[in-house]
Design a protein around this motif. Structure first.
Motif, mmCIF file in Angstrom:
data_model
loop_
_atom_site.group_PDB
_atom_site.id
_atom_site.type_symbol
_atom_site.label_atom_id
_atom_site.label_comp_id
_atom_site.label_asym_id
_atom_site.label_seq_id
_atom_site.Cartn_x
_atom_site.Cartn_y
_atom_site.Cartn_z
ATOM 1 N N ARG A 94 18.126 -58.960 -39.107
ATOM 2 C CA ARG A 94 16.968 -59.169 -39.981
ATOM 3 C C ARG A 94 17.232 -60.291 -40.977
ATOM 4 O O ARG A 94 16.375 -61.143 -41.216
ATOM 5 N N ASP A 95 18.440 -60.305 -41.559
ATOM 6 C CA ASP A 95 18.786 -61.365 -42.510
ATOM 7 C C ASP A 95 18.818 -62.729 -41.829
ATOM 8 O O ASP A 95 18.372 -63.727 -42.396
ATOM 9 N N LEU A 96 19.334 -62.771 -40.619
ATOM 10 C CA LEU A 96 19.376 -64.018 -39.864
ATOM 11 C C LEU A 96 17.966 -64.519 -39.588
ATOM 12 O O LEU A 96 17.663 -65.702 -39.780
ATOM 13 N N MET A 97 17.084 -63.621 -39.167
ATOM 14 C CA MET A 97 15.687 -63.997 -38.890
ATOM 15 C C MET A 97 14.988 -64.434 -40.176
ATOM 16 O O MET A 97 14.220 -65.393 -40.169
ATOM 17 N N LYS A 98 15.263 -63.757 -41.266
ATOM 18 C CA LYS A 98 14.614 -64.075 -42.543
ATOM 19 C C LYS A 98 14.999 -65.473 -43.028
ATOM 20 O O LYS A 98 14.188 -66.182 -43.615
ATOM 21 N N ALA A 99 16.240 -65.868 -42.753
ATOM 22 C CA ALA A 99 16.725 -67.169 -43.212
ATOM 23 C C ALA A 99 16.225 -68.326 -42.346
ATOM 24 O O ALA A 99 16.317 -69.474 -42.758
ATOM 25 N N MET A 100 15.713 -68.019 -41.167
ATOM 26 C CA MET A 100 15.271 -69.076 -40.249
ATOM 27 C C MET A 100 13.905 -69.610 -40.623
ATOM 28 O O MET A 100 13.013 -68.851 -40.969
ATOM 29 N N PRO A 101 13.732 -70.928 -40.509
ATOM 30 C CA PRO A 101 12.382 -71.472 -40.657
ATOM 31 C C PRO A 101 11.536 -71.057 -39.447
ATOM 32 O O PRO A 101 12.066 -70.686 -38.400
#
Length: 158
Positions: A33-40
Motif C-alpha cells: 500500500r505504501d509503495l502504491m501510495k508513493a507512485m505517481p
C-alpha cells in the motif's frame, strides 16, 4: 474430515474444524500500500493496467470495456504552461504527477504478484486512490459503473 480419515492426532478431542471454509478476500499489505501510495498515477497505471485489462475482459469483452480501459491508460496532459518566447505553447506530452521514485525490479515483481490476487473491484479502487486527470478519473468511474451493470446482467441470466 481429518478425524474421519484418521489424520487428526487429537481424535475425538479435537476442537479445530477441519472443514474447508471460504477464504478472506486478498488485500495489499502495508508495504505494498505504501509503495502504491508513493507512485505517481502514470507509474501506477503502467503496473496495474495489464492486470486490470485481463480481469475486466474476462468479465466483459465488449468494445465499451476496451474503450474505457484505453481511456484509463491515456497519458495525462499537463495543464497549459506559460507561453514561451514568441507566444508558442510548449508541446503537450505525458506529465508525471510528481517525482517518480524508481522501484526495484524485485519490489515491482512482488507488487505485481500481489495485485494479481486482488479482485477486479480492488484493482480499480487502487487506481482510484491516485490523483488522475479528469478524463482518467471519469474513465475509472465509468469502467466501475459499466462492469457493475455487466455483472448484474450476468447474474440475472444465471
Amino acid at each position: 474430515v481429518y478425524f474421519t480419515n484418521g489424520l487428526c492426532q487429537a481424535s475425538s478431542q479435537c476442537d479445530f474444524c477441519h472443514l474447508p471454509h471460504p477464504k478472506r478476500a486478498a488485500h495489499l499489505d502495508k508495504r505494498h500500500r505504501d509503495l502504491m501510495k508513493a507512485m505517481p498515477y502514470d507509474q501506477r497505471v503502467r503496473i496495474v493496467l495489464p492486470i486490470l485489462c485481463q480481469k475486466a475482459l474476462q468479465l466483459d469483452s465488449s468494445p465499451e470495456t476496451s474503450r474505457l480501459l484505453d481511456a484509463i491508460g491515456e497519458p495525462r496532459v499537463p495543464p497549459p504552461s506559460n507561453a514561451g518566447p514568441g507566444g508558442l505553447q510548449e508541446p503537450s506530452f505525458m506529465a508525471p504527477m510528481g517525482p517518480a521514485e524508481p522501484i526495484s525490479r524485485k519490489s515491482e515483481h512482488m507488487l505485481t504478484s500481489a495485485l494479481r490476487c486482488l479482485s477486479l473491484r480492488s484493482l480499480i479502487v487502487s487506481l482510484n486512490r491516485a490523483p488522475a486527470g479528469k478524463r482518467q478519473q471519469k474513465a475509472i468511474d465509468d469502467l466501475l459503473h459499466h462492469l457493475r451493470l455487466q455483472s448484474r446482467r450476468l447474474e440475472t441470466l444465471a
